[in-house]
Every structure is written in C-alpha cells, then in structure tokens.
Design an enzyme around this catalytic site. Structure first.
Site, PDB file in Angstrom:
ATOM      1  N   ARG A 199      69.786   8.594  16.055  1.00 11.72           N
ATOM      2  CA  ARG A 199      69.945   7.043  16.789  1.00 11.72           C
ATOM      3  C   ARG A 199      68.526   6.110  16.006  1.00 11.72           C
ATOM      4  O   ARG A 199      67.859   5.122  15.633  1.00 11.72           O
ATOM      5  CB  ARG A 199      69.836   7.060  17.817  1.00 11.72           C
ATOM      6  CG  ARG A 199      71.281   6.673  18.280  1.00 11.72           C
ATOM      7  CD  ARG A 199      71.456   7.646  19.463  1.00 11.72           C
ATOM      8  NE  ARG A 199      73.483   7.198  20.320  1.00 11.72           N
ATOM      9  CZ  ARG A 199      74.558   8.438  19.699  1.00 11.72           C
ATOM     10  NH1 ARG A 199      73.522   9.234  19.141  1.00 11.72           N
ATOM     11  NH2 ARG A 199      75.923   8.360  19.976  1.00 11.72           N
ATOM     12  N   ASP A 237      79.900  19.358  23.681  1.00  8.64           N
ATOM     13  CA  ASP A 237      79.716  20.273  22.972  1.00  8.64           C
ATOM     14  C   ASP A 237      79.604  21.448  23.371  1.00  8.64           C
ATOM     15  O   ASP A 237      79.244  22.738  22.566  1.00  8.64           O
ATOM     16  CB  ASP A 237      78.290  19.589  21.808  1.00  8.64           C
ATOM     17  CG  ASP A 237      78.597  18.578  21.324  1.00  8.64           C
ATOM     18  OD1 ASP A 237      80.508  18.485  20.854  1.00  8.64           O
ATOM     19  OD2 ASP A 237      78.024  17.413  20.924  1.00  8.64           O
ATOM     20  N   ARG A 289      88.523  23.476  18.528  1.00  9.91           N
ATOM     21  CA  ARG A 289      87.300  24.706  18.609  1.00  9.91           C
ATOM     22  C   ARG A 289      88.142  25.367  19.795  1.00  9.91           C
ATOM     23  O   ARG A 289      87.402  26.369  20.496  1.00  9.91           O
ATOM     24  CB  ARG A 289      85.890  23.622  19.165  1.00  9.91           C
ATOM     25  CG  ARG A 289      85.709  23.487  18.649  1.00  9.91           C
ATOM     26  CD  ARG A 289      83.425  23.265  18.676  1.00  9.91           C
ATOM     27  NE  ARG A 289      82.353  22.330  17.700  1.00  9.91           N
ATOM     28  CZ  ARG A 289      81.923  21.882  17.382  1.00  9.91           C
ATOM     29  NH1 ARG A 289      81.167  20.733  18.731  1.00  9.91           N
ATOM     30  NH2 ARG A 289      81.349  21.696  16.780  1.00  9.91           N
TER      31      ARG A 289
HETATM   32  C1  S3P Z   1      77.761  12.766  19.591  1.00  8.64           C
HETATM   33  C2  S3P Z   1      78.645  11.776  20.497  1.00  8.64           C
HETATM   34  C3  S3P Z   1      80.355  13.816  20.382  1.00  8.64           C
HETATM   35  C4  S3P Z   1      79.539  14.707  20.253  1.00  8.64           C
HETATM   36  C5  S3P Z   1      78.709  14.689  18.853  1.00  8.64           C
HETATM   37  C6  S3P Z   1      77.477  14.118  19.047  1.00  8.64           C
HETATM   38  C7  S3P Z   1      76.856  11.304  19.389  1.00  8.64           C
HETATM   39  O1  S3P Z   1      81.104  13.273  19.734  1.00  8.64           O
HETATM   40  O2  S3P Z   1      80.500  15.646  20.742  1.00  8.64           O
HETATM   41  O3  S3P Z   1      78.295  16.222  18.549  1.00  8.64           O
HETATM   42  O4  S3P Z   1      75.997  11.713  19.001  1.00  8.64           O
HETATM   43  O5  S3P Z   1      76.964  10.214  19.623  1.00  8.64           O
HETATM   44  P1  S3P Z   1      81.902  11.573  20.613  1.00  8.64           P
HETATM   45  O6  S3P Z   1      82.236  10.413  20.475  1.00  8.64           O
HETATM   46  O7  S3P Z   1      83.346  11.687  19.496  1.00  8.64           O
HETATM   47  O8  S3P Z   1      82.743  12.539  21.767  1.00  8.64           O
END
Ligand code: S3P
Length: 443
Positions: free
Chosen positions: A28, A318, A349
């Site tokens: 971000r 995660d 997973r």
């Molecule tokens: C993330 C959101 C999550 C996470 C990914 C990183 C992010 O995914 O599993 O590792 O940085 O916004 P999802 O939005 O698909 O849940």
C-alpha cells in the site's frame, strides 16, 4: 534462496529477533505513495517478491522509485492523474494483493492496461473484483468472462456504488476504495467481517476522503492532492506468527519478537494461541505509520485444543496453516471452520496443509471449510513439499523445528515471497537449517 531446506532442531526457541516489514502495508505504501504529490519516504519496506512486483509495476507507469537500500525507498509520487500508460503487460508475479488493488486503481485511469502473472495467480478468483468494478462502469475483461487473469482494463468513467461484499476481503475492499478515488459520487463498501484496515488508515493519513465506521467504509474523489507518506513499516505479524507458534509449541521456549504490527484486524493468531494456553505478553511500542506496534514475548508449552470460526477467522486467515501446526501439539481437538477462503489462496491451503502435515504424522482431517486436528502428536521429520506456497513452506519449517529427526522441504525458495531472511532468523535461534539447490540434493 534455496530450492530445498533441511531442518532439524533440538530444544526450545530462546532469544530475541525481529521480522521484516509488513507485506500488506508495504504494497500500500508504494501504491499510495505513487499517486501522492511529492516524495514519500518508506522505511522497513518488505523486500520480498510480491512487493517488488508492485514496485516494478508502478515504475512501469512512470513513477520514479529510488532504492536508498533494499528496505528504504523514496517514491516520487506523480499525483492522482499522473500515471502513464505502460508499454507492456504488467506482471503481478504471484501477488494477489498487487493484482486486486491495482485493478481498482487502473479502472480509473485514462489508459489501457493488462495485468497478468504466474500460473498460480492466473488460477485465482478475480470475479470478486471484476463484478463490482463493472457495476461502477469499468470496462474490465478477463478469461472466462472476467473470472481469471490476465485482466485487461480499458478507460471508462466510473460511478460510485454501494456494495455489500460477499466475503470479508481486504483486497476487494481496497480495490473498490481505490476505484472510488476516481469515481463520480460516494463509494460505500460494507464488509461482512473486520478485514484488515491498512488502506483506510493510510489513505486517511494522506488526506484522502476515506472514512470507516464499523464494517462500512467510504471513499470519493479527493478535492486536493494526496500528501506524501513518511512511514516506518511495522514488522509483519503474519511472519511473526511462524515464530510465535514455534515458541508456543516448544516447552521452555522464551522468545521476544520486536516491533511487530498489532493492528486488531490482524492479531487473531495472538488471541488464538493465548486462548490455547500460550503465554504471550505485549510490550507496547510507539505507533509506526499510524499502526499500533508491540514487542511480543512468548513462552512455550501447555497448549490445549479449541474451536475457531466466525469473524475471528478473517483476523488470522494467513496464519491458519501454522495454527494447524500448533494444534498438533495441543492437548485435545482443534477445529477450524468458516475458513473456506483458504481454498483460494496461493494454493488450496486446506488441502495442502492437511496433506503435508499428515506426512509428518499429524492427525489432521480436511473439512469443507477448514480442518480438525487431534493432539498432541509427536511429529516426525520426513520429506514434504511447499506446493510453491510461501506460508505453507514456513508452516512446514515450524513443524520441522518441532519434529524429531530431519525434515526436507521442497520448493522452499518461496519463503522469500514474504519473509526474506527466514532461514537466517531460524539459524540465529539455534535451529539447524541447511539450504540446498536441486542439483546438490542427492535424494
Ligand atoms: C491481504 C488481504 C488478505 C490476505 C493477503 C493480503 C491484503 O487477502 O490473505 O495475504 O494485503 O489486503 P483477502 O483480501 O483475499 O482476504
């Protein structure tokens, strides 16, 4: 980065260590810094493959990014309307965050772009962003009517929508909030659970009209340029999770992990391990980049099985593969439910965690939306496979630290997707880690 890791260990994890910068926040910072006006300074950036993919794409759209060091960047933002048409396909590598967040940003640009990446990412679901972006007026195309990448985005005028997300996903939420910065009207996104809120925090800190109230967030076109960032990225709790589980599961461990981001939308693993009986103390540190940070001090032993589901799942999505490893060492049954999202991560997973931990002697069964583990079980070293999934590779490494004998992990180079230096961190904690290339392995 080695293709193969051989891991054996005797004894507890004792010491003090840090973890690399947070992956979600690093992505971000580069994306938002690129559309700010002026130079953003980013320290403790995660120098992993996924975040590098994001960085390369922003460069391909004309953003100058100076690497003062591998973890320190200066991003020379071009403003909300300053990105340039890239002259090639944009390569997201294996990063879902890159593809989904950038789709939202690119939907509002006045040029054509194409997002693609590895076979793994081209098999992950994109309808979750394509459908609402199309409702906003975006012209976005992908294989199987937009279900899969490559995604092609053609300029169009966006109009705000009010959208009820079917799954709690920070990537979908962030995609729509970014598109909302370029849309006419107020974009409103309702999420069914508390998905990570780094986008809202960071954009707000840059002066963007982004607000959050409970599980509802809004964004709209800013009246003035976004201010650049000056951010020290906190340590990634998703990386700390591997060490937290190792230390929680091994009696007599005593480990301090310094400067870890403890945003409440991410701390499900700390809560889960604590509820299972781990002793984890937080020593509060000053905020970093508007995010709460703590040292985590963990001592091991005495875990018991528990049930996890509902809104707790999104706060540790995660970390569930490594939670399964903790569960193998807990007394009694652990049940994880409502975690069907695990099936569409870098790998399925649920299937990959269950199949690999079974090889090590775990009593673990797959369910439609999670898994059931009976413990405690003495794990045994054997040969396992990461399936090219970084979080599974590191969960298996933690299982190897707990197991008797030596474990060989294939396709282990992926640890560097999110935790460069993982192997040396383990070594510093007295774990025996050998890194081998295919050619040098005699199995
Ligand atoms: C993330 C959101 C999550 C996470 C990914 C990183 C992010 O995914 O599993 O590792 O940085 O916004 P999802 O939005 O698909 O849940």
């Amino acid at each position: 980065m080695a293709d193969i890791l051989k891991i054996s260990s005797e004894g507890p994890l004792v010491g003090r260590c840090g973890v690399p910068g947070d992956k979600s926040i690093s992505h971000r910072a580069v994306i938002f810094g690129s559309i700010a006006e002026g130079s953003s300074h980013i320290r403790n950036f995660l120098d992993g493959h996924d975040c590098r993919a994001t960085m390369n794409i922003m460069r391909a759209m004309g953003v100058r990014i100076d690497e003062i060091s591998s973890t320190r960047l200066e991003v020379h933002g071009v403003g909300l309307d300053g990105l340039k048409e890239p002259n090639d396909v944009l390569d997201c590598d294996n990063s879902g965050t890159t593809m989904r967040l950038l789709s939202g940003l690119l939907a509002g640009q006045e040029f054509v772009s194409i997002l693609s990446g590895t076979a793994q990412i081209r098999g992950r679901p994109m309808a979750r962003i394509v459908d609402p972006l199309r409702t906003m007026g975006a012209q976005i195309f992908g294989r199987q009517n937009g279900r899969y990448a490559p995604l092609t985005i053609i300029p169009s005028r966006l109009s705000a929508i009010e959208y009820e997300m079917p799954v709690a996903s920070a990537q979908v939420k962030s995609c729509l909030l970014l598109a909302g910065l370029y849309a006419h009207g107020l974009t409103v996104v309702h999420q069914p659970g508390p998905a990570r809120d780094h986008t809202e925090r960071m954009l707000k800190s840059m002066g963007a009209p982004v607000t959050a109230l409970g599980n509802t967030t809004h964004s709209e076109r800013p009246h003035s340029p976004l201010n650049p960032l000056n951010i020290l990225v906190p340590g990634d709790i998703s990386s700390a999770a591997f060490l937290l589980v190792g230390a929680s599961a091994l009696p007599d461990s005593n480990l301090t992990i310094v400067d870890v981001g403890v945003n409440a939308t991410r701390t499900g693993i700390v809560d889960a391990l604590s509820e299972m009986g781990a002793r984890i103390r937080r020593r509060e540190r000053p905020l970093q980049g508007g995010e709460p940070v703590s040292d985590l001090i963990v001592s091991g032993g005495g875990l018991r099985g528990l049930e996890f589901g509902g809104s707790q799942i999104v706060t540790m999505i995660d970390e569930l593969p490594v939670l399964a490893v903790a569960a193998t060492q807990a007394e009694g049954r652990t049940v994880v439910r409502d975690a069907q999202e695990l099936r569409v991560k870098e790998t399925d997973r649920i299937a990959t965690t269950v199949s690999e931990l079974k090889k090590m002697g775990a009593r673990i069964q797959e369910t439609a939306d999670g898994f059931i583990v009976d413990g405690p079980t003495p794990l045994k070293g054997t040969t396992v496979d990461s399936h090219g999934d970084h979080r599974l590779a590191m969960a298996l490494a933690v299982a190897a630290v707990i197991a008797g004998g030596e474990t060989t992990i294939h396709k282990a180079h992926v640890t560097a997707d999110s935790f460069p230096g993982f192997e040396s961190t383990l070594r510093a904690l007295n774990v025996n880690v050998q890194e081998l290339d295919w050619a040098s392995d005699d199995e």
